[in-house]
Write an enzyme that holds these catalytic residues in place. Structure first.
Site, short mmCIF file in Angstrom:
data_model
loop_
_atom_site.label_atom_id
_atom_site.label_comp_id
_atom_site.label_asym_id
_atom_site.label_seq_id
_atom_site.Cartn_x
_atom_site.Cartn_y
_atom_site.Cartn_z
N GLU A 497 -6.63 -3.00 -1.66
CA GLU A 497 -7.60 -1.92 -1.45
C GLU A 497 -8.76 -2.35 -0.55
OE1 GLU A 497 -7.85 1.18 -2.13
OE2 GLU A 497 -6.25 1.59 -3.56
N SER A 498 -9.37 -3.48 -0.83
CA SER A 498 -10.63 -3.81 -0.16
C SER A 498 -10.73 -5.23 0.36
CB SER A 498 -11.79 -3.58 -1.13
OG SER A 498 -11.74 -4.55 -2.19
#
Length: 647
Positions: A497-498
């Site tokens: 995700e990040s």
């Protein structure tokens, strides 16, 4: 050796820092006057090359070649020199200033711009450095791969089309690809090369393909079979069954060529397969695979996997280009299809294919490893970095500029500087030990995305601690175990995700480590009794972990504990995941390969393979990806949904 820390604001020249930030704002406003006025204030600053780029870029249209070259010389050896040269080359190409273009092109180190490459190919063909036929072939490859409208490849295509070295079929091919991927403006730009009025006609076709194909309308309009092909492609986007019925009409069967019909059945089959329709293979069977695009054939193979038609899987893969056949996805499925033949020769060939990709590094690579009787195990670390290797990395000016940019809040600029330094500044990029040292600097400065991405570039020396770091371990592990989640699954998801960037924000508004959407955050906070939650708190690390893991657990419970279904729901939303699970009960890897959205399909693969590697690292034990994939099928009708309002 002491860690290289990001300098604090107290150490820096505050006025120069502020001037630099003011220049960033002026650049965003395209205020050339203010940029020129501020430039003297940042002389000697580590980021002076960036500031000089902003100042020169803002007046690129009015600056003389000598002024631009002086700016390039002042930034020599930096990312910003090559960034400005890239911008200038595009301008020179648009202005048809081939003298200056020819002088600057050999100095362009990144060489990663398709438009610039197309301009360069046209120039080489015109001055005799490259045979026109060879130039046409390379321009064709670049142009067909260019997703958006452009001048560089369009200009080269026009010239080579007029000279007879590029065929009209290439223009129609680009229009087909563009129409198929929902980019009618790109298709119109291409057709304008053949006949300007066709571009306007195509706009009408894009808006109402069924109307164009209607007999009463087409009877009084000039048309070509190629335009009919584009209309049926457009119709298939939303209505593959309607497009199939149209293609079966006698007048189109007679008018269209064997090649056009083969392509169209590939498009219709692909769209039906993406909608998980059971008749997708019937559509593929009506066309000649020799005239289908690689993407059509991939969906043919996926539909065959879903139907357990291993003979058709083999047929589809066998018709793919050599490049696509070498992709680990299709190497793996070719091996599985050969195993299904259940004869010694096929089994031996299948084993060879599996051995060729088996590795802990990748979704199908891990599955191949398991099919060969091995599992993903903890990986040994390479030899520790020497003090000299660390010192060399710490002295690297590009890495220093990147760190300084991040410190000042210029993360995107710092990331570009970092990427250029490790991958493009020298031909082939840094060597393995240099990459490990650069990744080490990023890890020690909590620049986790650069740590991971830099370490992923190593070829022979693999450092799993860098590639799969575990920041905030106490918080993640404790929270995951408190609510019954596997910490490895949480880490696998956060990494995708990040990359552990706490301030990460997506284009659709998702925030923080676990990239939680605002509405999802509010719903989840209420669900878990976090009554004092405020939207701005979602960027707080601990709050983001608390809400993100809570939502992930609710999704996992909603999908009967299925890791692939929950991951797909996290990325694409629970309603899509619920729809995609309907149909036959499938092995998790078959279901994953049939996810209609490319982004979500890739996401689920990466999250699950990440999870398997994290589990090996956290437990020190061998792990199975296949056990995590399980099987996927419809929900038991007698089992109520735990969270029917799951956003």
């Amino acid at each position: 050796m002491a860690a290289l820390a990001l300098p604090s604001l107290a150490w820096s020249q505050a006025p120069a820092d502020q001037a630099l930030l003011d220049m960033r704002d002026a650049f965003r406003r395209n205020n050339a006057t203010q940029l020129s006025a501020l430039l003297p204030s940042v002389r000697g600053h580590a980021l002076e090359p960036m500031a000089r780029y902003w100042e020169t870029r803002a007046r690129l249209d009015t600056a003389s070649p000598d002024q631009i070259r002086a700016a390039l010389d002042a930034m020599a050896g930096t990312y910003w020199e090559d960034r400005l040269r890239n911008d200038w080359l595009l301008q020179l190409g648009r202005n048809r200033d081939w003298t200056n273009f020819a002088a600057e092109l050999p100095r362009f180190r990144m060489n990663d711009d398709r438009q610039v490459r197309c301009y360069g190919l046209l120039l080489d063909a015109s001055n005799g450095k490259l045979a026109p036929d060879a130039a046409a072939q390379r321009v064709r490859q670049e142009w067909l791969a260019q997703r958006d409208t452009d001048d560089g490849c369009q200009t080269a295509a026009r010239a080579l089309l007029e000279s007879g070295h590029l065929t009209a079929q290439t223009v129609w091919h680009r229009a087909r690809l563009a129409m198929e991927t929902g980019r009618p403006k790109v298709a119109s730009q291409a057709l304008a090369l053949l006949k300007p009025e066709w571009a306007a006609m195509l706009d009408d076709i894009s808006a109402a393909p069924a109307k164009y194909l209607d007999e009463k309308i087409t009877a009084i309009r000039p048309r070509t079979k190629e335009l009919v092909t584009l209309a049926i492609i457009r119709l298939a986007s939303n209505d593959p069954d309607g497009a199939a019925a149209e293609l079966e009409r006698t007048r189109w069967r007679a008018q269209l060529t064997h090649e056009e019909k083969g392509w169209l059945w590939g498009v219709i089959g692909k769209r039906a397969a993406q909608k998980l329709q059971t008749n997708a293979l019937d559509y593929f069977a009506k066309g000649d695979t020799r005239h289908m695009h690689d993407d059509h054939l991939a969906w043919m193979a996926r539909a065959a996997l879903r139907a357990s038609r291993w003979d058709t899987v083999r047929e589809a893969i066998g018709a793919m280009s050599d490049t696509q056949q070498r992709d680990a996805t299709w190497v793996y499925w070719q091996a599985r299809a050969l195993q299904a033949r259940q004869d010694p020769a096929s089994a031996a060939r299948a084993r060879q294919l599996l051995e060729s990709i088996a590795s802990p590094h990748g979704f199908y690579e891990q599955l191949a490893l398991e099919d060969l009787g091995r599992r993903v195990a903890p990986q040994p670390l390479p030899a520790p970095l020497t003090p000299q290797e660390i010192a060399n990395a710490e002295r690297d000016p590009g890495l220093q500029r990147a760190l300084t940019a991040v410190r000042l809040g210029l993360r995107s600029e710092g990331v570009r500087e970092w990427n250029y330094t490790v991958a493009l500044h020298t031909p082939g990029g840094m060597e393995d030990r240099e990459l490990l040292a650069a990744a080490d600097i990023a890890c020690r400065n909590a620049l986790w995305d650069r740590c991971i991405n830099t370490s992923l570039r190593t070829r022979d020396q693999v450092h799993m601690g860098q590639r799969f770091p575990t920041p905030y371990k106490d918080a993640v592990v404790a929270r995951a175990r408190d609510i019954g989640l596997d910490p490895a699954y949480v880490y696998g998801l956060i990494r995708q995700e990040s990359r552990f960037v706490t301030e990460a924000r997506s284009g659709v508004g998702a925030s923080g480590l676990m990239q939680v959407m605002p509405a999802t955050a509010r719903w989840t906070a209420k669900k878990i009794g976090l009554t004092d939650f405020q939207p701005h708190q979602i960027n707080d690390k601990d709050t983001n972990i608390r809400i993100g893991t809570a939502y992930l657990k609710l999704a996992l419970d909603d999908f009967d504990g299925s890791l692939p279904l929950a991951a797909a729901a996290y990325n694409a939303g629970p309603n899509r995941s619920r729809a995609w699970r309907n149909g036959p009960v499938l092995a998790g890897e078959v279901w994953t390969e049939n996810i209609p959205f490319e982004e979500t399909r890739d996401y689920v693969k990466r999250v699950l393979s990440n999870t398997t590697l994290y589990a090996a690292q956290l437990t020190g034990q061998e792990q199975s990806l296949r056990a995590r994939l399980g099987t996927v099928g419809p929900r038991n009708a007698a089992t109520p949904e735990p969270s029917p309002d799951l956003p």
